[in-house]
Design a protein around this motif. Structure first.
Motif, short mmCIF file in Angstrom:
data_model
loop_
_atom_site.label_atom_id
_atom_site.label_comp_id
_atom_site.label_asym_id
_atom_site.label_seq_id
_atom_site.Cartn_x
_atom_site.Cartn_y
_atom_site.Cartn_z
N MET A 37 5.19 3.51 2.10
CA MET A 37 4.73 2.20 1.66
C MET A 37 4.67 1.25 2.84
SD MET A 37 6.98 2.11 -1.84
CE MET A 37 6.62 0.44 -2.21
N ALA A 38 3.68 0.35 2.81
CA ALA A 38 3.53 -0.61 3.91
C ALA A 38 2.92 -1.90 3.36
CB ALA A 38 2.63 -0.03 5.00
N ARG A 88 -0.66 -2.31 -10.53
CA ARG A 88 -0.95 -1.25 -9.57
C ARG A 88 -2.43 -0.90 -9.70
NH1 ARG A 88 3.71 1.84 -11.92
NH2 ARG A 88 5.50 1.16 -10.73
N LEU A 89 -3.10 -0.78 -8.58
CA LEU A 89 -4.49 -0.30 -8.53
C LEU A 89 -4.48 1.06 -7.84
CD1 LEU A 89 -6.75 -3.28 -7.40
CD2 LEU A 89 -6.90 -2.00 -9.53
N TYR A 90 -5.16 2.02 -8.43
CA TYR A 90 -5.25 3.37 -7.85
C TYR A 90 -6.68 3.59 -7.38
CZ TYR A 90 -0.84 4.17 -10.25
OH TYR A 90 0.46 4.09 -10.67
N GLY A 91 -6.82 4.09 -6.16
CA GLY A 91 -8.15 4.28 -5.62
C GLY A 91 -8.20 5.32 -4.53
N PHE A 124 0.86 -1.18 0.00
CA PHE A 124 0.00 0.00 0.00
C PHE A 124 0.90 1.23 0.00
CE2 PHE A 124 -4.32 -1.31 1.96
CZ PHE A 124 -4.31 -2.52 1.30
N ALA A 125 0.68 2.13 -0.94
CA ALA A 125 1.45 3.37 -1.01
C ALA A 125 0.51 4.55 -0.76
CB ALA A 125 2.13 3.51 -2.36
N THR A 126 0.91 5.39 0.17
CA THR A 126 0.18 6.62 0.49
C THR A 126 1.18 7.77 0.50
OG1 THR A 126 0.49 6.26 2.86
CG2 THR A 126 -1.55 5.41 1.89
N THR A 127 0.67 8.95 0.76
CA THR A 127 1.52 10.13 0.83
C THR A 127 1.34 10.78 2.20
OG1 THR A 127 1.16 10.47 -1.53
CG2 THR A 127 2.08 12.32 -0.30
N THR A 128 2.45 11.12 2.83
CA THR A 128 2.37 11.79 4.13
C THR A 128 1.84 13.21 3.94
OG1 THR A 128 4.58 12.75 4.06
CG2 THR A 128 4.39 10.50 4.95
N PRO A 129 1.37 13.85 5.01
CA PRO A 129 0.93 15.25 4.89
C PRO A 129 2.03 16.18 4.37
CG PRO A 129 0.10 14.32 6.92
CD PRO A 129 1.05 13.30 6.33
N GLU A 130 3.29 15.77 4.55
CA GLU A 130 4.41 16.57 4.06
C GLU A 130 4.74 16.27 2.60
OE1 GLU A 130 4.01 16.14 8.11
OE2 GLU A 130 4.75 14.48 6.90
N PRO A 151 -6.83 10.81 0.89
CA PRO A 151 -7.42 9.47 0.81
C PRO A 151 -6.98 8.65 -0.41
CG PRO A 151 -9.01 11.07 0.08
CD PRO A 151 -7.81 11.85 0.57
N ASN A 152 -6.08 9.17 -1.23
CA ASN A 152 -5.64 8.43 -2.42
C ASN A 152 -4.63 7.36 -2.04
OD1 ASN A 152 -7.18 9.96 -4.27
ND2 ASN A 152 -5.69 11.60 -4.10
N ILE A 153 -4.74 6.22 -2.74
CA ILE A 153 -3.87 5.08 -2.45
C ILE A 153 -3.48 4.40 -3.76
CG2 ILE A 153 -5.72 3.36 -2.19
CD1 ILE A 153 -4.10 2.34 0.30
#
Length: 167
Positions: free
Chosen positions: A39-40, A101-104, A28-34, A71-73
């Protein structure tokens, strides 16, 4: 939603099923507020027939905090079987997608419904006898919904997907 995603969804679901069996987790890839990537590994993703899915957010961690801000992943599923990769290296092409890769967009945490918990338990059945299962996943209570917008098969350099392959 992307019409190509809808048309290819059964193949995507099959790939994700084979991927979890071979690698035991998705990334799972997300983006930090910064704005930094994060990735986890997650094993709890369940895909539905309608280009959606859900996962257990039993660990309210950095991923959950990141999703609160954005909320994007992006979820990556790699098929890790030695045979698949070795044959592809010998032939110079893959018989199927090696990675997708799935984007959601992820929704807020909510109480899991009994049917969702049952699907999760079937998904994790091979591990129920382990101490790790009891520590990590035995008490799934909450999930987060994901609505997928698009997908991307991963092309690895010059190695194409075989012309008789499904992609």
């Amino acid at each position: 939603m992307d019409t190509v995603l809808q048309a290819r969804w059964p193949e995507i679901m099959e790939h994700f099923d084979k991927s979890i069996r071979s690698s035991r987790f998705y990334t799972f890839a997300t983006t930090t507020p910064e704005g930094e990537p994060h990735m986890a590994p997650y094993a709890s993703l369940i895909l539905n027939d309608d280009c959606t899915g859900y996962y257990s957010d039993v660990f309210p961690d950095k991923t959950s905090r990141n999703l609160k801000a954005n909320p994007n992943i992006c979820i990556s599923a790699v098929r890790m079987g030695f045979g698949l990769w070795f044959k592809a290296l010998l032939k110079g092409s893959f018989p199927c997608w090696p990675c997708i890769r799935l984007y959601g967009t992820v929704g807020p945490s909510r109480k899991a419904e009994p049917g969702e918990i049952d699907r999760w338990r079937r998904h994790m059945k091979p591990y129920r006898w382990t101490k790790g299962y009891k520590l990590l996943w035995a008490d799934i209570r909450t999930v987060r919904d994901i609505r997928f917008q698009r997908f991307e098969p991963i092309q690895l350099g010059q190695m194409p997907i075989a012309s008789n392959g499904r992609p």
